[in-house]
Design a protein around this motif. Structure first.
Motif, PDB file in Angstrom:
ATOM      1  N   SER A 181      -4.195  -1.111  -4.535  1.00 49.32           N
ATOM      2  CA  SER A 181      -4.060  -0.965  -3.079  1.00 49.32           C
ATOM      3  C   SER A 181      -4.811   0.269  -2.578  1.00 49.32           C
ATOM      4  O   SER A 181      -4.579   0.735  -1.470  1.00 49.32           O
ATOM      5  N   LEU A 184      -2.513   3.179  -1.324  1.00 45.54           N
ATOM      6  CA  LEU A 184      -1.491   2.994  -0.289  1.00 45.54           C
ATOM      7  C   LEU A 184      -0.108   2.697  -0.860  1.00 45.54           C
ATOM      8  O   LEU A 184       0.903   2.969  -0.226  1.00 45.54           O
ATOM      9  N   TYR A 185      -0.062   2.117  -2.058  1.00 49.64           N
ATOM     10  CA  TYR A 185       1.213   1.763  -2.664  1.00 49.64           C
ATOM     11  C   TYR A 185       1.942   2.994  -3.201  1.00 49.64           C
ATOM     12  O   TYR A 185       3.115   2.928  -3.541  1.00 49.64           O
ATOM     13  N   LEU A 218       5.665   4.720   4.187  1.00 53.26           N
ATOM     14  CA  LEU A 218       4.293   4.197   4.205  1.00 53.26           C
ATOM     15  C   LEU A 218       3.451   4.700   5.365  1.00 53.26           C
ATOM     16  O   LEU A 218       2.334   5.173   5.171  1.00 53.26           O
ATOM     17  N   ALA A 222       0.113   7.016   5.118  1.00 51.92           N
ATOM     18  CA  ALA A 222      -1.207   6.582   5.582  1.00 51.92           C
ATOM     19  C   ALA A 222      -1.778   7.593   6.574  1.00 51.92           C
ATOM     20  O   ALA A 222      -2.962   7.958   6.511  1.00 51.92           O
TER      21      ALA A 222
END
Lengths: 337, 376
Positions: A181, A184-185, A218, A222
């Motif tokens: 990912s 992002l994970y 999350l 980000a």
């Protein structure tokens, strides 16, 4: 009276009642650190001399002395923690960890000499990478087991009961998905690791609980990634403070929940002053920096809610310090934040 | 029988007792006796702790309650514990228990603490100095012979292309022949040496000469041109050959590694500070060690010249040329790690006075002024 059984002997000055309109009052249990930089410097300088004179062998006993002091100066609800490790077991643990890691290095370095096949080079590098990847979770689990099993409060030991294989699976899967990912994970992976470590931690017979969800972090993660360059990386302090608050606020023990009051500003202040202290003093102010960090960590954490201590009983566990020393060889801290 | 001091001592103290099985905090009254502690619990039960079964877990530092433990010798079984908040308890315990209680220690007073810190600091400085000045060099001398010379040769051969790239080498036949003859004459004076020496002349404007472990020597053309006689070049080569024969590079590597290991042990898991300290220690000690290394290469190089019956006056003359270059600031690369040129010249003159050798002529049928300027 109900309170009497609930808080059972927890002294008044360290536990107080917080009441809000309409709800029943519940106790707050505070953590505190009482150590001083001067006392730790005493220990540090004597450890330094003995370590030099013994060509480093004393460093294991030095580590025990430092920890005994740090644990003894940490207080929860009126009582101090205790550290029960010994230099001897750390020395033996280090030796085993060195053999384990040294064996892997030796094996993968000698393998290509067996024959001239070029694929043997690739295979030995893969073995090294795989072995290294398998040793990191072993080090984390091992140092959690060791450290907790040697920690006591009111004479009762902590334990870590997580097993290696499920943790290895979690670890490898998380790394794989994080890579897939493009990073992002990562907060989900990190939170899953945290859950595993917290939920397998016990005080006596009573477990800790964790109900955080990596998905909650999350968006912030980000955003932090996006703002890394414009803020010269400083945004990560903000993220670290949030993550720490999130993790503790989702950690509970019995019917009580932890609450962290860490803020990005105060965390940044702590880091900046510690860095300045260490650099200006050429490392001699390390004890003061350590004390500042400990005090900050403990004073920004409370446990709120009723804790029934009467049902907690001793559950002893054996644990060797191999993982602990392995973690040291890799220069990592088992449970950061 | 009571002595006057005992009559004024407080023998009864309040505290808390933990049984090691539950977290319950029991109120307890402790009575100090000459051979042990008597515990009176709130429920009326009593317990006797002889001093020889008791260890002190906390209370040796300020801000710490006194914590005594009994039982649980193995780390896995929890001991019973006794906690007394008043630090004066330890003083009373020491007085009453006498001999047996010497190991129960409270915080040091300010004065003895300062003494301990001062002594430990001075001791650490002395130990660090001793290790740097004697310990690490002695270790390098002991460990270097254990390193096979074939490793050095393999390493030297591996880095040779980087030190002297093929396109920068002076390949002229006459030049090569003269230089090789010179090396052979010097090497013949040390027939037992495990190394095969190989000199490369590199077309570089930097005034420099150096040796890689295992036998590779590189001479820059600018240095070669500045020699007035073959004897002067022989002086430089003898110096560089001694770096190889004395295994200076291997010893330097062992010193670096042992220094890093000690720093890592001292600073433990704080890796950032450790790396910082290693770098600092290296910078400080490199100068000290390099000076010793260069002096040894000079001294042994000089003896090598004498053994090969080459006039060592050439080596002295070369250093005088070097001194002139220093004045012009043209040789920073060669001089930055080397001792004062004047001192080196004086040391060599002293060596020459010790032993007079009748020299044989060196390359008598070579026109040095011509040959030294050749390159391709």
């Amino acid at each position: 009276m109900k309170m009497g059984t609930i808080t059972d002997g927890i002294t008044k000055n360290s536990s107080e009642l917080e009441s809000s309109p309409g709800t029943a009052p519940f106790p707050i249990h505070r953590l505190a650190f009482h150590g001083s930089g001067e006392d730790l410097f005493d220990i540090f300088i004597i450890n330094l001399l003995k370590t030099i004179v013994t060509f480093g062998i004393y460093s294991f006993w030095a580590k025990v002395r430092t920890r005994q002091y740090l644990w003894s100066q940490s207080e929860f609800a009126g009582d101090r923690f205790g550290f029960h490790g010994t230099g001897r077991e750390l020395f033996i643990g280090w030796f085993k960890a060195a053999v384990l890691f040294g064996g892997l290095v030796a094996l993968t370095n000698l393998l290509p000499f067996l024959s001239d096949e070029p694929w043997l080079d690739v295979v030995s590098q893969l073995i090294f990478l795989g072995g290294f990847m398998a040793l990191i979770p072993l080090a984390i689990i091992g140092s959690m087991r060791y450290r907790l099993s040697r920690t006591s409060w009111r004479g009762i030991r902590f334990t870590f009961r997580g097993r290696y294989q499920p943790f290895l699976r979690l670890w490898v899967r998380g790394l794989f998905l994080t890579g897939l990912s493009l990073g992002l994970y990562y907060p989900v992976y990190r939170t899953n690791t945290r859950r595993f470590l917290v939920e397998h931690t016990f005080f006596g017979s009573a477990p800790f609980r964790f109900n955080g969800n990596g998905g909650d972090l999350l968006v912030r993660f980000a955003l932090t990634l996006l703002l890394t360059i414009p803020t010269l990386g400083l945004i990560w302090v903000w993220y670290a403070a949030h993550q720490r608050r999130y993790y503790w606020d989702h950690t509970s023990f019995a019917a009580a929940r932890f609450h962290s009051t860490v803020t990005a500003g105060s965390l940044l202040g702590l880091y900046a002053v510690n860095l300045a202290l260490i650099v200006i003093s050429l490392g001699l102010a390390l004890p003061w920096a350590t004390v500042r960090t400990k005090r900050y960590d403990l004073e920004h954490l409370v446990l709120r809610g009723p804790v029934d201590l009467n049902h907690i009983t001793q559950q002893a566990q054996t644990a060797t310090p191999v993982g602990e020393e392995l973690a040291d060889l890799f220069n990592m801290d088992a449970l950061p934040g | 029988m009571l002595t006057p001091s005992q009559t004024t001592l407080r023998t009864s103290w309040p505290g808390h007792y933990f049984d090691g099985r539950t977290t319950t905090r029991h109120q307890v009254t402790i009575t100090l006796e000459p051979s042990g502690l008597e515990l009176h619990l709130a429920d009326g039960s009593r317990s006797w702790w002889p001093y020889h079964e008791v260890t002190q877990a906390q209370g040796a530092y300020g801000n710490e309650p006194v914590r005594l433990e009994r039982g649980g010798p193995r780390a896995e079984t929890a001991p019973e514990a006794l906690v007394v908040d008043d630090p004066a308890f330890l003083l009373a315990l020491q007085k009453i228990a006498r001999e047996e209680a010497r190991r129960f220690a409270g915080p040091l007073d300010r004065r003895s603490r300062l003494q301990v810190i001062l002594l430990a600091t001075l001791g650490s400085i002395a130990a660090i100095t001793a290790i740097i000045v004697w310990g690490i060099p002695a270790l390098a001398e002991l460990a270097a012979p254990l390193v096979p010379t074939s490793w050095e040769t393999a390493f030297g051969d591996a880095i040779a292309p980087q030190l002297a790239p093929a396109e920068g080498r002076c390949t002229n036949g006459r030049l090569r022949e003269s230089v090789d003859k010179l090396v052979m004459r010097l090497a013949a004076a040390r027939p037992a040496s495990p190394y095969r020496f190989h000199v490369t002349v590199v077309d570089s404007p930097v005034f420099n000469a150096y040796a890689a472990p295992g036998g590779q020597i590189v001479i820059h053309r600018t240095l070669l041109k500045s020699t007035k006689t073959p004897e002067e070049l022989a002086g430089v080569l003898a110096h560089e050959m001694q770096h190889i024969l004395q295994r200076h590079a291997t010893k330097a590597l062992i010193r670096d590694l042992s220094m890093a290991a000690i720093v890592a042990a001292v600073f433990g898991d704080v890796s950032g500070i450790g790396a910082f300290a290693v770098q600092g220690a290296r910078t400080l000690t490199t100068l000290h060690y390099n000076r010793q290394t260069e002096e040894e290469a000079d001294r042994e190089g000089f003896r090598l010249l004498q053994a090969a019956r080459i006039d060592p006056a050439g080596m002295v003359r070369f250093f005088e040329t070097l001194k002139k270059h220093t004045g012009e600031g043209a040789v920073p690369g060669y001089l930055s790690t080397h001792p004062e040129t004047d001192e080196r010249i004086a040391a060599m003159k002293a060596l020459a006075a010790e032993l007079a050798v009748q020299p044989d002529p060196l390359l008598p049928d070579v026109k040095w002024d011509e040959v030294k300027n050749l390159c391709r």
